[in-house]
Scaffold this motif. Structure first.
Motif, mmCIF file in Angstrom:
data_model
loop_
_atom_site.group_PDB
_atom_site.id
_atom_site.type_symbol
_atom_site.label_atom_id
_atom_site.label_comp_id
_atom_site.label_asym_id
_atom_site.label_seq_id
_atom_site.Cartn_x
_atom_site.Cartn_y
_atom_site.Cartn_z
ATOM 1 N N LEU A 121 0.786 0.807 6.495
ATOM 2 C CA LEU A 121 0.268 1.673 5.429
ATOM 3 C C LEU A 121 1.218 1.693 4.230
ATOM 4 N N ALA A 122 2.510 1.623 4.507
ATOM 5 C CA ALA A 122 3.505 1.655 3.416
ATOM 6 C C ALA A 122 3.356 0.463 2.470
ATOM 7 N N ASP A 123 2.717 -0.616 2.955
ATOM 8 C CA ASP A 123 2.565 -1.829 2.137
ATOM 9 C C ASP A 123 1.172 -1.934 1.504
ATOM 10 N N ILE A 124 0.522 -0.799 1.302
ATOM 11 C CA ILE A 124 -0.854 -0.798 0.802
ATOM 12 C C ILE A 124 -0.970 -1.488 -0.562
ATOM 13 N N ALA A 125 0.012 -1.311 -1.422
ATOM 14 C CA ALA A 125 -0.074 -1.935 -2.752
ATOM 15 C C ALA A 125 -0.063 -3.455 -2.628
ATOM 16 N N THR A 161 -5.601 -13.218 0.755
ATOM 17 C CA THR A 161 -6.196 -12.879 2.044
ATOM 18 C C THR A 161 -7.637 -12.464 1.798
ATOM 19 N N ILE A 162 -8.515 -12.739 2.781
ATOM 20 C CA ILE A 162 -9.920 -12.378 2.603
ATOM 21 C C ILE A 162 -10.061 -10.864 2.674
ATOM 22 N N LYS A 163 -9.416 -10.271 3.691
ATOM 23 C CA LYS A 163 -9.616 -8.839 3.904
ATOM 24 C C LYS A 163 -8.431 -8.236 4.659
ATOM 25 N N PRO A 164 -7.734 -7.284 4.069
ATOM 26 C CA PRO A 164 -6.593 -6.646 4.742
ATOM 27 C C PRO A 164 -6.998 -5.584 5.755
ATOM 28 N N MET A 165 -6.246 -5.537 6.838
ATOM 29 C CA MET A 165 -6.364 -4.431 7.810
ATOM 30 C C MET A 165 -5.079 -3.633 7.730
ATOM 31 N N ILE A 166 -5.215 -2.333 7.598
ATOM 32 C CA ILE A 166 -4.048 -1.469 7.445
ATOM 33 C C ILE A 166 -3.772 -0.788 8.790
ATOM 34 N N VAL A 167 -2.581 -0.999 9.310
ATOM 35 C CA VAL A 167 -2.180 -0.374 10.559
ATOM 36 C C VAL A 167 -1.456 0.921 10.194
ATOM 37 N N VAL A 168 -2.096 2.051 10.483
ATOM 38 C CA VAL A 168 -1.564 3.333 10.015
ATOM 39 C C VAL A 168 -0.542 3.889 10.996
ATOM 40 N N ARG A 169 -0.805 3.668 12.286
ATOM 41 C CA ARG A 169 0.146 4.184 13.273
ATOM 42 C C ARG A 169 0.245 3.236 14.448
#
Ligand code: ZN
Length: 347
Positions: free
Chosen positions: A324-328, A339-347
């Motif tokens: 999540l910290a790398d959302i930007a 990348t085609i589509k990012p997945m955000i790992v929150v926890r």
């Protein structure tokens, strides 16, 4: 808590925001575990639409932390899938499976609602919105979580393209577009029994490879009338029964209408930009045009078993994972097609 905020002009950041609290007895609080970045988030990011600053993100899954006194269908600890719009589950449109038109529903991150690319969210109308993935207490490992995350939007949107075109066993189906939704539309067409799926307009080698994984039998790299010619050369001159338009541009719409068989169906699921249709192009061949915004909530129950039992694995549509910290960075990579589509790992 931390959540992603859109600040206008290609800028998102992870900001400190108020913790969500139960405001209505029908609310639930969900601790978000995984989130996605959608093509429509990118429209916002590129300054085409939303006001700033504004919370952003509408693809998310996680665990229920707390429920209001009137919530019946979920309880704390349940692992839930959250569709890209919330809906009350009781109005006329929800009852007919068109939750995207819910009279009390809304989009995440607008007006009073939280959004999905953060640590938690208040979910209005928890009974009408949330879908429990497992009976009790179970939670997916990370590889299955990606597939379940697709049900919030991208897979159910691709599924809407195939379902609203009434794809059935034996059909020849062309899918225009090689983005995340197009990939999911190919998988959905196969799930519904399509005999042959042709992906048209796929111009990147990495996307060709994914298209084959997602169910394409043939790939046509051309666009426009050259794509139509190539498709007809594959089918021996037979036009496809169904064409799933997953781009939303004027050219891809025109290609779809030129490609489909007389009596056939063109369905569209991407947000159209600059598209107008001359109805006479439909008239002489009795072409049906259908589709629109996918009622994701309606489809989740139908496709959830296929994801859980491994018949389909749409998870690889998320091509890169980020904290999540790398959302930007995730937005920047998607914006620049790294990348085609990012997945955000929150926890
Ligand atoms: Zn409703």
């Amino acid at each position: 808590m931390k959540a992603t905020v859109y600040h206008g002009n290609h800028t998102v950041s992870l900001d400190e925001v108020p913790d969500p609290v139960i405001q209505h007895p029908t609310d639930a609080i969900v601790d978000i575990e995984y989130a996605g970045v959608c093509g429509s988030d990118l429209w916002t990011y590129r300054d085409q639409g939303a006001a700033a600053p504004n919370r952003i993100g509408h693809e998310f899954v996680g665990t229920v932390r707390e429920i209001g006194s009137e919530v019946r269908s979920v309880k704390p600890g349940d692992w839930v899938i959250v569709p890209f719009r919330y809906s009350d589950g009781t109005c006329r449109f929800c009852r007919q499976g068109l939750e995207t038109s819910c009279v009390n529903g809304g989009f995440w991150g607008r007006e009073t609602a939280d959004a999905g690319q953060g640590q938690a969210a208040r979910v209005p109308f928890a009974d009408g919105t949330l879908v429990k993935a497992y009976a009790d207490g179970h939670r997916p490992d990370e590889s299955l979580a990606a597939g379940l995350l697709t049900l919030t939007d991208v897979f159910t949107t691709g599924y809407h393209a195939a379902a609203s075109a009434h794809v059935q066993p034996g059909d020849v189906v062309a899918v225009i577009g090689d983005g995340a939704v197009g990939l999911c539309a190919m998988m959905a067409a196969k799930l519904l029994g399509a005999d042959c799926v042709i992906n048209a307009g796929s111009t990147h080698a990495d996307r060709n490879e994914l298209a084959l994984r997602f169910g394409a039998d043939q790939i046509v790299t051309e666009r426009g009338d050259d794509a139509v010619k190539h498709v007809l050369s594959i089918t021996g001159g037979d036009r496809p029964d169904k064409v799933l338009e997953c781009v939303g541009s004027a050219q891809s719409f025109a290609t779809a209408i030129h490609m489909v068989a007389p009596g056939g169906t063109v369905s569209y699921v991407g947000l159209p930009h600059g598209v107008s249709i001359d109805v006479r192009d439909l008239f002489y061949s009795n072409i049906t045009v259908t589709g629109g915004m996918s009622p994701a909530r309606h489809y989740i129950a139908a496709v959830l078993p296929a994801v859980l039992d491994g018949r389909i694995d749409p998870g690889p549509v998320y091509t890169k994972r980020y904290a999540l910290a790398d959302i930007a960075q995730a937005y920047d990579d998607m914006d620049n097609r790294r990348t085609i589509k990012p997945m955000i790992v929150v926890r």
